[in-house]
Design a protein around this motif. Sequence first.
Motif, short mmCIF file in Angstrom:
data_model
loop_
_atom_site.label_atom_id
_atom_site.label_comp_id
_atom_site.label_asym_id
_atom_site.label_seq_id
_atom_site.Cartn_x
_atom_site.Cartn_y
_atom_site.Cartn_z
N HIS A 89 1.18 -1.33 -0.22
CA HIS A 89 0.29 0.44 0.09
C HIS A 89 1.26 1.64 -0.09
N GLN A 130 -7.58 5.45 0.12
CA GLN A 130 -7.88 5.63 -0.79
C GLN A 130 -6.22 5.69 -1.72
N GLU A 160 -11.79 5.38 -8.08
CA GLU A 160 -11.91 4.28 -7.44
C GLU A 160 -13.49 3.11 -7.69
N THR A 186 -14.59 0.22 -10.06
CA THR A 186 -15.17 -0.66 -9.04
C THR A 186 -16.79 -1.35 -10.72
N SER A 208 -11.69 -3.98 -9.38
CA SER A 208 -10.84 -3.17 -8.58
C SER A 208 -10.67 -3.93 -7.64
N PHE A 260 -8.96 -4.59 -3.12
CA PHE A 260 -9.19 -3.92 -1.89
C PHE A 260 -8.80 -5.31 -0.66
N THR A 297 -19.82 -4.85 -2.25
CA THR A 297 -20.26 -4.05 -2.97
C THR A 297 -21.44 -3.78 -3.90
N ALA A 345 -8.04 0.00 -4.74
CA ALA A 345 -9.40 0.30 -4.20
C ALA A 345 -9.15 0.57 -3.07
N GLY A 346 -9.45 1.87 -1.86
CA GLY A 346 -9.45 1.62 -0.64
C GLY A 346 -10.66 1.93 0.05
N ARG A 351 -15.16 1.56 -0.88
CA ARG A 351 -15.37 -0.33 -0.52
C ARG A 351 -16.52 1.01 0.51
#
Length: 381
Positions: free
Chosen positions: A18, A36, A44, A48, A53, A55, A198, A228-229, A233
């Motif tokens: 990260h 993010q 992001e 998705t 994406s 996570f 998601t 994606a962060g 989410r």
Amino acid sequence: MSHPADDTLRHTPLHALHVRLGARMVPFAGYAMPVQYPAGLLAEHHHTRESASLFDVSHMGQLSLIGPDAAAALEALIPMDVLGLGVDRQRYGLLLNDAGGIIDDLMFVNRDVAQGGDLFLIVNGACKHGDLAHIAAGIGHRCTIRVQFDRALLALQGPRAVDALRRLLPGVETLVFMTGRAFEWNGAELYVTRSGYTGEDGFEISVPADAAEGLALALLEQPEVRPAGLGARNSLRLEAGLPLYGNDIDATTSPVEAGLAWAIQKVRRSGGARAGGFPGAERVLGQLDGRIPVERRRVGLVAQERVPVREHVGLENFDGQTIGETTSGLLSPTLNTPIAMGYVETDYSEPDTEVFAMVRGKPVPMRVRPMPFVPTRYHRG
């Protein structure tokens, strides 16, 4: 609000990755987590919805229940049908307290527990140590509990997730929503479920910590996949109408109030062969069959003005009386309008009912809307 220094936070097995990818790290559930990456939350979120994406959800808790009595034991803690769950099938579950309040929500898979396998549970990161203590106290004498909090968990989400993952794990495309299977990748034993948080098609991949970065890099090399962060989410799960533990559901909320009664199978309800027998059954079954009134309900809300409505905003009726509170809210990236979820008195829970969110002392008109706000696209086969 003070945050703990980063050196007091735990790191997931992907922490170094990260940082290399330029993520903005924030405290979450006792971990340093990426909120993010340089592309930003909106990019992001949209990626998705359009592609795939990756996570990092390794802060979640993974554990196994083992033994011939494990399924019946778990039924003593949750109001779900565990005994009737097929092999490699996944189900949503709720740990309840004696008042019928939600201690945590979780996912569980039957990995052939009857033939010496296990029930594989994934619980929320902030709750995992409390959940473990609760499970051990309740059924630790009936089954073996194997804690796997050191394993990593990756979520690959989006309509093209299957295209990317099948190159690494041939056969994964045969899974349908809420099913799972064991795979091997570069010598590492994985367990993959077709599920996620998601509202899109996607997968959650349980992977040993020492293989997590290699698998994440292999996925990020696929043309469909970007990182994606937590920010995306959160916006995706809110559009999908999915509750966040600690915000939208907690130890004071019953499954019926929370709109989660669909998760309680017929066999566990009044009149079912295995009805009741779980903590809080009197309140929960009483609310289900109408013997106990349901005084508030979780609803979706859409603002009629372009004013974002965040969590913990009071909700009022036309007469200025408080009738509820929001629990999550943001400007929906997909709909480009403010959405929220929250609790209102039952009389105000019907779709199209108008209520007013009090944002900095000014009433913002909102209408009750069914959830999800954005249609889900789970792959059901």
